[in-house]
Write an enzyme that holds these catalytic residues in place. Structure first.
Site, mmCIF file in Angstrom:
data_model
loop_
_atom_site.group_PDB
_atom_site.id
_atom_site.type_symbol
_atom_site.label_atom_id
_atom_site.label_comp_id
_atom_site.label_asym_id
_atom_site.label_seq_id
_atom_site.Cartn_x
_atom_site.Cartn_y
_atom_site.Cartn_z
ATOM 1 N N LYS A 1 48.363 -38.919 -35.794
ATOM 2 C CA LYS A 1 49.439 -38.325 -34.978
ATOM 3 C C LYS A 1 50.756 -38.239 -35.768
ATOM 4 O O LYS A 1 51.407 -37.206 -35.768
ATOM 5 C CB LYS A 1 49.666 -39.158 -33.700
ATOM 6 C CG LYS A 1 48.434 -39.306 -32.820
ATOM 7 C CD LYS A 1 48.727 -40.079 -31.553
ATOM 8 C CE LYS A 1 49.143 -41.529 -31.766
ATOM 9 N NZ LYS A 1 48.104 -42.409 -32.330
ATOM 10 N N ARG B 1 51.182 -42.784 -22.942
ATOM 11 C CA ARG B 1 50.008 -43.617 -23.206
ATOM 12 C C ARG B 1 49.410 -44.191 -21.934
ATOM 13 O O ARG B 1 48.412 -44.905 -22.003
ATOM 14 C CB ARG B 1 50.410 -44.781 -24.117
ATOM 15 C CG ARG B 1 50.207 -44.501 -25.598
ATOM 16 C CD ARG B 1 50.894 -45.619 -26.350
ATOM 17 N NE ARG B 1 50.167 -46.054 -27.496
ATOM 18 C CZ ARG B 1 50.518 -45.750 -28.744
ATOM 19 N NH1 ARG B 1 51.544 -44.985 -28.987
ATOM 20 N NH2 ARG B 1 49.826 -46.241 -29.749
ATOM 21 N N ARG C 1 46.056 -48.966 -44.788
ATOM 22 C CA ARG C 1 47.516 -48.818 -44.834
ATOM 23 C C ARG C 1 48.200 -50.189 -44.795
ATOM 24 O O ARG C 1 49.204 -50.411 -45.448
ATOM 25 C CB ARG C 1 47.993 -47.965 -43.657
ATOM 26 C CG ARG C 1 49.500 -47.759 -43.667
ATOM 27 C CD ARG C 1 49.983 -46.831 -42.575
ATOM 28 N NE ARG C 1 49.706 -47.377 -41.254
ATOM 29 C CZ ARG C 1 49.944 -46.720 -40.113
ATOM 30 N NH1 ARG C 1 50.436 -45.510 -40.146
ATOM 31 N NH2 ARG C 1 49.672 -47.281 -38.965
ATOM 32 N N ARG D 1 53.294 -53.157 -42.078
ATOM 33 C CA ARG D 1 53.292 -53.076 -40.597
ATOM 34 C C ARG D 1 52.494 -54.240 -40.055
ATOM 35 O O ARG D 1 51.316 -54.409 -40.391
ATOM 36 C CB ARG D 1 52.689 -51.734 -40.148
ATOM 37 C CG ARG D 1 53.701 -50.848 -39.459
ATOM 38 C CD ARG D 1 53.099 -49.547 -39.031
ATOM 39 N NE ARG D 1 52.418 -49.657 -37.740
ATOM 40 C CZ ARG D 1 52.131 -48.618 -36.966
ATOM 41 N NH1 ARG D 1 52.466 -47.407 -37.357
ATOM 42 N NH2 ARG D 1 51.519 -48.777 -35.821
ATOM 43 N N ARG E 1 44.272 -52.834 -30.655
ATOM 44 C CA ARG E 1 44.959 -51.553 -30.388
ATOM 45 C C ARG E 1 43.948 -50.504 -29.922
ATOM 46 O O ARG E 1 44.216 -49.733 -29.000
ATOM 47 C CB ARG E 1 45.675 -51.061 -31.652
ATOM 48 C CG ARG E 1 46.970 -51.800 -31.930
ATOM 49 C CD ARG E 1 47.437 -51.660 -33.371
ATOM 50 N NE ARG E 1 47.817 -50.310 -33.743
ATOM 51 C CZ ARG E 1 48.058 -49.939 -35.001
ATOM 52 N NH1 ARG E 1 47.956 -50.814 -35.991
ATOM 53 N NH2 ARG E 1 48.402 -48.700 -35.269
HETATM 54 P P1 AP5 Z 1 49.051 -41.974 -38.870
HETATM 55 O O1 AP5 Z 1 49.461 -40.567 -39.077
HETATM 56 O O2 AP5 Z 1 50.069 -43.030 -38.927
HETATM 57 O O3 AP5 Z 1 48.204 -42.129 -37.495
HETATM 58 P P2 AP5 Z 1 48.741 -42.386 -36.026
HETATM 59 O O4 AP5 Z 1 47.787 -41.754 -35.107
HETATM 60 O O5 AP5 Z 1 50.180 -42.014 -35.951
HETATM 61 O O6 AP5 Z 1 48.524 -43.957 -35.951
HETATM 62 P P3 AP5 Z 1 49.564 -45.127 -35.648
HETATM 63 O O7 AP5 Z 1 49.499 -46.146 -36.717
HETATM 64 O O8 AP5 Z 1 50.897 -44.592 -35.326
HETATM 65 O O9 AP5 Z 1 48.868 -45.802 -34.425
HETATM 66 P P4 AP5 Z 1 49.403 -46.101 -33.006
HETATM 67 O O10 AP5 Z 1 49.315 -44.877 -32.207
HETATM 68 O O11 AP5 Z 1 48.688 -47.311 -32.521
HETATM 69 O O12 AP5 Z 1 50.909 -46.600 -33.340
HETATM 70 P P5 AP5 Z 1 52.318 -46.332 -32.706
HETATM 71 O O13 AP5 Z 1 53.293 -46.465 -33.781
HETATM 72 O O14 AP5 Z 1 52.338 -45.131 -31.852
HETATM 73 O O15 AP5 Z 1 47.884 -42.260 -39.913
HETATM 74 C C1 AP5 Z 1 47.343 -43.545 -40.090
HETATM 75 C C2 AP5 Z 1 46.920 -43.727 -41.548
HETATM 76 O O16 AP5 Z 1 45.865 -42.801 -41.823
HETATM 77 C C3 AP5 Z 1 48.031 -43.407 -42.564
HETATM 78 O O17 AP5 Z 1 47.900 -44.272 -43.650
HETATM 79 C C4 AP5 Z 1 47.748 -41.949 -42.976
HETATM 80 O O18 AP5 Z 1 48.191 -41.676 -44.282
HETATM 81 C C5 AP5 Z 1 46.225 -41.913 -42.886
HETATM 82 N N1 AP5 Z 1 45.711 -40.586 -42.527
HETATM 83 C C6 AP5 Z 1 46.207 -39.732 -41.585
HETATM 84 N N2 AP5 Z 1 45.459 -38.617 -41.499
HETATM 85 C C7 AP5 Z 1 44.448 -38.781 -42.411
HETATM 86 C C8 AP5 Z 1 43.350 -37.962 -42.813
HETATM 87 N N3 AP5 Z 1 43.118 -36.758 -42.252
HETATM 88 N N4 AP5 Z 1 42.515 -38.432 -43.753
HETATM 89 C C9 AP5 Z 1 42.733 -39.656 -44.332
HETATM 90 N N5 AP5 Z 1 43.769 -40.470 -44.017
HETATM 91 C C10 AP5 Z 1 44.624 -40.036 -43.059
HETATM 92 O O19 AP5 Z 1 52.445 -47.597 -31.713
HETATM 93 C C11 AP5 Z 1 52.559 -48.916 -32.209
HETATM 94 C C12 AP5 Z 1 52.731 -49.863 -31.050
HETATM 95 O O20 AP5 Z 1 53.947 -49.566 -30.354
HETATM 96 C C13 AP5 Z 1 51.646 -49.799 -29.966
HETATM 97 O O21 AP5 Z 1 50.538 -50.613 -30.279
HETATM 98 C C14 AP5 Z 1 52.411 -50.306 -28.745
HETATM 99 O O22 AP5 Z 1 52.554 -51.699 -28.776
HETATM 100 C C15 AP5 Z 1 53.783 -49.706 -28.950
HETATM 101 N N6 AP5 Z 1 53.921 -48.370 -28.326
HETATM 102 C C16 AP5 Z 1 54.131 -47.174 -28.964
HETATM 103 N N7 AP5 Z 1 54.212 -46.174 -28.090
HETATM 104 C C17 AP5 Z 1 54.040 -46.730 -26.862
HETATM 105 C C18 AP5 Z 1 53.975 -46.180 -25.539
HETATM 106 N N8 AP5 Z 1 54.128 -44.874 -25.321
HETATM 107 N N9 AP5 Z 1 53.766 -47.046 -24.514
HETATM 108 C C19 AP5 Z 1 53.627 -48.384 -24.720
HETATM 109 N N10 AP5 Z 1 53.653 -48.951 -25.941
HETATM 110 C C20 AP5 Z 1 53.850 -48.129 -27.007
HETATM 111 MG MG MG Z 2 51.982 -43.037 -35.419
#
Ligand code: AP5
Ligand code: MG
Length: 212
Positions: free
Chosen positions: A33, A108, A147, A153, A164
């Site tokens: 994402k 979410r 990562r 992180r 997660r």
């Molecule tokens: P990346 O692009 O970072 O993937 P992502 O889907 O953004 O994954 P996140 O790490 O952000 O996961 P998340 O949704 O749990 O975290 P968030 O920060 O939202 O890619 C991941 C890795 O893969 C990278 O190294 C990238 O280079 C690699 N990659 C990407 N595409 C690739 C491909 N095609 N091929 C190979 N490699 C690839 O949330 C974190 C925490 O915050 C949550 O757990 C929760 O506690 C809190 N939080 C956030 N939002 C909310 C909400 N709305 N409500 C409640 N709690 C929330």
């Molecule tokens: Mg993300």
């Protein structure tokens, strides 16, 4: 329809209705994402809002919200709805002239989805499209743990990644059903290269919006 005609049609439609275009990039942790949001923001000039990034910023500044949120994030649990809904609301207000928003990692829960609908309705707009990235679970784990070796992180380790993904299945996956019911959900394969996935996403976006 030819590309020139399609462009003209979209332009006129947009000018006439002064429409914004609001997109949700949906998917499990590690589905890409954040990576794809950067590409989409750059190409289509949408305003990127990532609740994960906003929360990490609060954590790094050790604000009261950040200190509270960290307790949930470090356990791989969702932060309470009212906290993230409040953050989204002020973020939307900060960009009154945006061409549209790309929501990354939000909503979410169903409560967050309903709150977002209300916030956008208040601005006389809506969510137009939800693109759900589909990636097998072993690939998600491989990406996030990989990562974690360099990112620092605190939630990118195997134990928290498993939690997660579990939290995603329990609370977030049902949100896809909410948008499916409203005819807004498109599923996109996210296990190819970053470039190929971007092409698949662009194909869906360009049914509504052309590059800026
Ligand atoms: P990346 O692009 O970072 O993937 P992502 O889907 O953004 O994954 P996140 O790490 O952000 O996961 P998340 O949704 O749990 O975290 P968030 O920060 O939202 O890619 C991941 C890795 O893969 C990278 O190294 C990238 O280079 C690699 N990659 C990407 N595409 C690739 C491909 N095609 N091929 C190979 N490699 C690839 O949330 C974190 C925490 O915050 C949550 O757990 C929760 O506690 C809190 N939080 C956030 N939002 C909310 C909400 N709305 N409500 C409640 N709690 C929330
Ligand atoms: Mg993300």
């Amino acid at each position: 329809m030819g590309i020139a005609l399609r462009y003209l049609f979209l332009r006129c439609y947009k000018i006439f209705f002064a429409l914004m275009f609001n997109l949700i990039l949906f998917g499990p942790p590690g589905s890409g994402k954040g990576t794809q949001s950067v590409n989409i923001t750059h190409t289509y000039k949408l305003q990127h809002i990532s609740t994960g990034d906003l929360l990490r910023d609060e954590v790094s500044r050790q604000t009261p919200l950040g200190v509270e949120a960290k307790k949930y994030m470090d356990q791989g649990l969702l932060v309470p709805d009212e906290v993230v809904i409040g953050m989204i609301s002020s973020k939307i207000d900060e960009s009154p002239n945006a061409r549209g928003f790309i929501f990354d990692g939000f909503p979410r829960t169903k409560a967050q989805a309903e709150a977002l609908d209300k916030l956008l309705e208040f601005k006389q707009t809506q969510i137009h499209l939800v693109l759900a990235l589909e990636v097998p679970e072993d690939e998600l784990t491989r990406r996030l743990v990989g990562r974690g070796e360099t990112s620092g992180r605190s939630d990118d380790n195997l134990e928290v990644v498993v939690k997660r993904i579990k939290e995603y299945h329990a609370k977030t996956e049902p949100v896809a059903g909410y948008y499916h019911t409203h005819g807004k959900l498109e599923r996109v394969k996210g296990d190819g290269t970053i470039e190929n996935t971007f092409k698949l996403l662009s194909k869906e976006i360009e049914k509504y919006l052309l590059p800026a």
